[in-house]
Design an enzyme around this catalytic site. Structure first.
Site, PDB file in Angstrom:
ATOM      1  CG  ASP A 196      -2.198   0.930   0.920  1.00 30.19           C
ATOM      2  OD1 ASP A 196      -2.208   1.705  -0.047  1.00 30.19           O
ATOM      3  OD2 ASP A 196      -3.186   0.739   1.532  1.00 30.19           O
TER       4      ASP A 196
HETATM    5  C1  BGC Z   1      -5.157   3.199   0.183  1.00 32.57           C
HETATM    6  C2  BGC Z   1      -5.082   2.032  -0.910  1.00 32.57           C
HETATM    7  C3  BGC Z   1      -5.173   2.683  -2.091  1.00 32.57           C
HETATM    8  C4  BGC Z   1      -3.957   3.435  -2.535  1.00 32.57           C
HETATM    9  C5  BGC Z   1      -3.629   4.173  -3.781  1.00 32.57           C
HETATM   10  C6  BGC Z   1      -3.802   4.158  -0.085  1.00 32.57           C
HETATM   11  O1  BGC Z   1      -3.712   5.114   0.668  1.00 32.57           O
HETATM   12  O2  BGC Z   1      -4.800   2.454   1.639  1.00 32.57           O
HETATM   13  O3  BGC Z   1      -6.358   1.664  -0.830  1.00 32.57           O
HETATM   14  O4  BGC Z   1      -5.201   1.882  -3.423  1.00 32.57           O
HETATM   15  O5  BGC Z   1      -4.007   4.669  -1.301  1.00 32.57           O
HETATM   16  O6  BGC Z   1      -4.400   5.341  -3.836  1.00 32.57           O
END
Ligand code: BGC
Length: 758
Positions: A292
């Site tokens: 993530d």
């Molecule tokens: C979130 C993810 C997301 C990623 C990209 C993160 O902060 O937890 O779910 O896919 O950002 O935007």
């Protein structure tokens, strides 16, 4: 000579770090192509594939070392980037893809990721709402619609579906998942993966790779506090958290995203046991794992990695193949491998997996296959897509109460007053994840209702919901002081036949970093509701929210309550069609609604405890002294404009043997006056096992449409898959003993019988 040597090492290393499992099949031709390509790649180019940059939009977290756009462009040219996220639109994607394909030494195309969570430009209901439909075909269609628009915009990979099971409505991200139950969650996860990926061949340029996220136990963060630690037992992990991920892998899922939390002390992006041992080796997942956002770097403040180098080592060894905007792999991995501190085989395994997905997506055959401006214009916002999300929106609505049959509204002759900011909002209904959609593009409830011209409709806002219109990047500021609209609203409401009040949360109140400690109607809405009730109790309360709310007062006093979540672009049309009876609501809650915040986390599948289960014996039973033990509305609950009756439960055999099947049938009758759909649900209770089992577990459901007076027999089939569980050695077992079966229209299902497993 050198090349051959490299080639041998690559193959051997894959064998040692990843046991290929039959569940996800490999295409030998693609594997050969990867061998050839990898034999030509320098270490720098390999590590480059493991690097993902955010595009031009720094959103969900800090962008520590990604660099300026110019630096990012330079790194793409050097072959130091394998993927970009949030670059969107054919023109923009083509521009970056061209650099990768035409200006790098090997021309390896980028894989382009984006958060397509509940639609792209044409928005579906929030995922929790979709789960309330229990309609797997509709959910699959919704994901397919989202995939088509994203793909037409140049994107070939979505960071969805989110499949975090959660029982804690305080956690803001419950809106992104399928609720509290692992069985329903698994079915929804599979439907969504199929919707995004189609038949996994990607022959159609309108299908994209899916991501199962967040791996794992993010829905169990302590105190529902965002980015926090999760302490979960293996029992919870294997029986509740992991099943949707496993089901998605078995469906041919292409990628997995780690989570921000720790799991029993280990940050998810460094969790070798979960990533390498369970996901890749045991389950045979052959796609790749992405961190993530900067979560590899976050292992440093977690106190797990002492510095960036240590974070790089832990993450790559654990099996996190791609670094999302963390700036950890490119600066450190190359030297770490050269110095012998990281085995080349870990890098090779990661790169092989990333290249595999790129090959499978057809990006090597044609890196521009998702980049067609004509298609972009035709697909995005098309009539067919609007119809698909409208269909999904209607199916997501849950009728919670209709005591005095205020609904459906009459088509003419009624004086209707509509109240509340959320009734006119064209923004809030779009929900939280809607990066590609334009603000204020939802059909509002007001606009939806205005299409029914037979009644007099008077809209009065009555209350501002927030002090400023919130955005994805701001905290929602609810109005807690300004009651100046109350009088006008009361005056309008007092003579109405029906008062429709649209209350709830703003669309930006749920989602990432939107945990709350209070689940009451925010701001002054409870007071507003009570004030209107005093002048006219004939209220239809339409709730807009991204999580269960505590609405005990309303549940007692207000005769009619409709759970309408945030339903996306077609919100107003869907709500109006349900209010006017053009669509008979059929949704069922995917999360229990608590009576008060103290009951949270709450779920239907709790344990029995060793104590008696009712208050008749004496005070020392498992309960709260100040509130009923049951939820306000249980999991699986939802009404219709008609009524249903269950009878004649039959089990086709009294003894089940491992490997066999047992059939449970029940008669379902529509006892009301109109056609309606009912989701019949089957629960089991394993009465005696090597680990304590929940009082009930959902193990089957079926949606049936019945005309007034019609009866159908529904048959559920139970096999090892439904009757087994993970024991405390994490093995899937079917144990002998007695099983109770319960069938009904929600998790309070009472029609029951038993059979034995031998
Ligand atoms: C979130 C993810 C997301 C990623 C990209 C993160 O902060 O937890 O779910 O896919 O950002 O935007």
């Amino acid at each position: 000579m050198k090349i051959t040597q490299f080639f041998t090492i690559t193959i051997m290393s894959v064998m040692t770090v990843s046991t290929i499992n039959a569940q996800q099949k490999l295409n030998p031709e693609i594997e050969k192509k990867i061998d050839v390509l990898m034999s030509k790649m320098t270490l720098e180019e390999k590590v480059g594939q493991m690097n993902q940059y955010n595009g031009f939009w720094d959103v969900t977290g800090p962008a520590p070392v990604g660099g300026t756009s110019e630096q990012k462009y330079e790194n793409i040219k050097k072959g130091l980037v394998g993927s970009m996220l949030t670059v969107r639109g054919v023109k923009e994607v083509k521009a970056v893809q061209k650099i990768a394909v035409e200006q790098t030494r090997l021309g390896i195309p980028l894989i382009i990721g984006f958060d397509v969570i509940h639609g792209y430009k044409t928005l579906s209901p929030i995922p929790l709402a979709e789960a309330a439909s229990w309609d797997l075909k509709a959910i699959e269609k919704s994901a397919e619609t989202a995939a088509s628009e994203a793909a037409a915009s140049g994107i070939n990979w979505t960071f969805g579906p989110m499949m975090d099971v959660s029982k804690d409505a305080r956690w803001g991200r419950v809106m992104e998942g399928a609720g509290e139950d692992s069985y329903l969650g698994s079915k929804v996860a599979v439907a969504r993966v199929k919707g995004f990926q189609g038949d996994n061949t990607f022959k159609s340029p309108l299908r994209i790779a899916a991501t199962a996220k967040h791996f794992a136990a993010y829905g169990f963060v302590e105190s529902a506090l965002e980015y926090n630690a999760s302490e979960v037992s293996n029992n919870t992990l294997f029986n509740q958290v992991l099943p949707p991920f496993k089901a998605a892998v078995d469906t041919g899922l292409k990628t997995v995203m780690t989570s921000f939390n720790t799991i029993n002390g280990i940050p998810a992006s460094g969790d070798k046991y979960l990533l390498r041992d369970v996901l890749k080796n045991k389950w045979g997942f052959n796609g790749f794992v992405i961190s993530d956002w900067a979560s590899i770097r976050e292992m440093i403040p977690w106190g797990f990695s002492k510095d960036e180098k240590a974070a790089a080592i832990s993450a790559v060894e654990a099996g996190t193949d791609m670094d999302m905007e963390g700036g950890i792999y490119v600066p450190y991995l190359i030297d770490l491998v050269k110095q012998g501190k990281v085995k080349q085989e870990f890098v090779d395994d990661a790169v092989r997996r990333i290249l595999r997905v790129k090959y499978e997506l057809g990006l090597f055959d044609n890196p521009y296959r998702f980049l067609d401006e004509k298609r972009e214009k035709e697909v995005i916002g098309s009539k067919a897509n609007r119809e698909a999300v409208l269909d999904m929106a209607k199916k997501s609505i849950v009728l919670l109460k209709n005591d005095t049959n205020l609904l459906p509204l009459k088509k003419s002759g009624q004086k209707i007053v509509l109240l509340g900011y959320l009734a006119e909002s064209k923004n809030s209904p779009l929900g939280s994840w809607r990066i590609a959609a334009d603000s204020n593009t939802a059909v509002s409830v007001l606009e939806g209702m205005q299409q029914y011209k037979g009644n007099s409709l008077n809209y009065v806002k009555g209350l501002e919901l927030t002090t400023v219109e919130p955005t994805f990047l701001t905290e929602v500021q609810y109005n807690t002081t300004d009651k100046s609209g109350f009088e006008a609203a009361k005056n309008a409401a007092k003579d109405a036949d029906v008062v429709v009040m649209v209350l709830g949360e703003h669309g930006f109140s749920t989602g990432e970093a939107r945990s709350r400690t209070n689940l009451d109607l925010p701001g002054l809405q409870q007071e507003f509701l009570e004030e209107i009730y005093k002048v006219n109790p004939n209220i239809v309360l339409v709730l807009n929210n991204g999580r269960p709310l505590t609405i005990s007062w309303a549940a007692e006093k207000i005769p009619t309550i409709v759970e309408a979540w945030q339903l996306g672009t077609e919100t107003g049309n869907a709500v109006a069609q349900v209010l006017y009876g053009d669509y008979n609501p059929s949704g069922k809650l995917p999360m229990s609604f608590p009576r008060n915040i103290g009951q949270v986390p709450i779920s239907y599948n709790h344990y029995s405890t060793g104590r008696f289960t009712n208050k008749d014996n004496n005070v020392f039973w498992s309960h709260y002294s100040d509130v009923e033990k049951t939820p306000l509305y249980p999991f699986g609950y939802g009404l219709s404009y008609t009524t249903f009756e269950y009878s004649n439960l039959k089990i086709n055999k009294k003894t089940f043997s491992k490997g066999g099947k047992v059939e449970v049938s029940v008669d379902l009758k529509n006892t009301g006056k109109v056609t309606g759909k009912e989701v019949a649900q089957l629960y089991i209770h394993d009465e005696f096992a090597s680990v304590a089992k929940p009082v009930k577990e959902l193990k089957g459901f079926e949606m049936v449409e019945l005309k007034a007076g019609e009866t159908k027999t529904i048959t559920f089939t139970l096999t090892d898959a439904e009757l087994g569980f993970y024991n405390n050695q994490n093995e899937f077992v079917v144990e002998p003993g007695s099983f109770k079966v319960m069938v009904g229209g929600n998790s309070d299902a009472t029609l029951s019988d038993k059979f034995e497993v031998n």
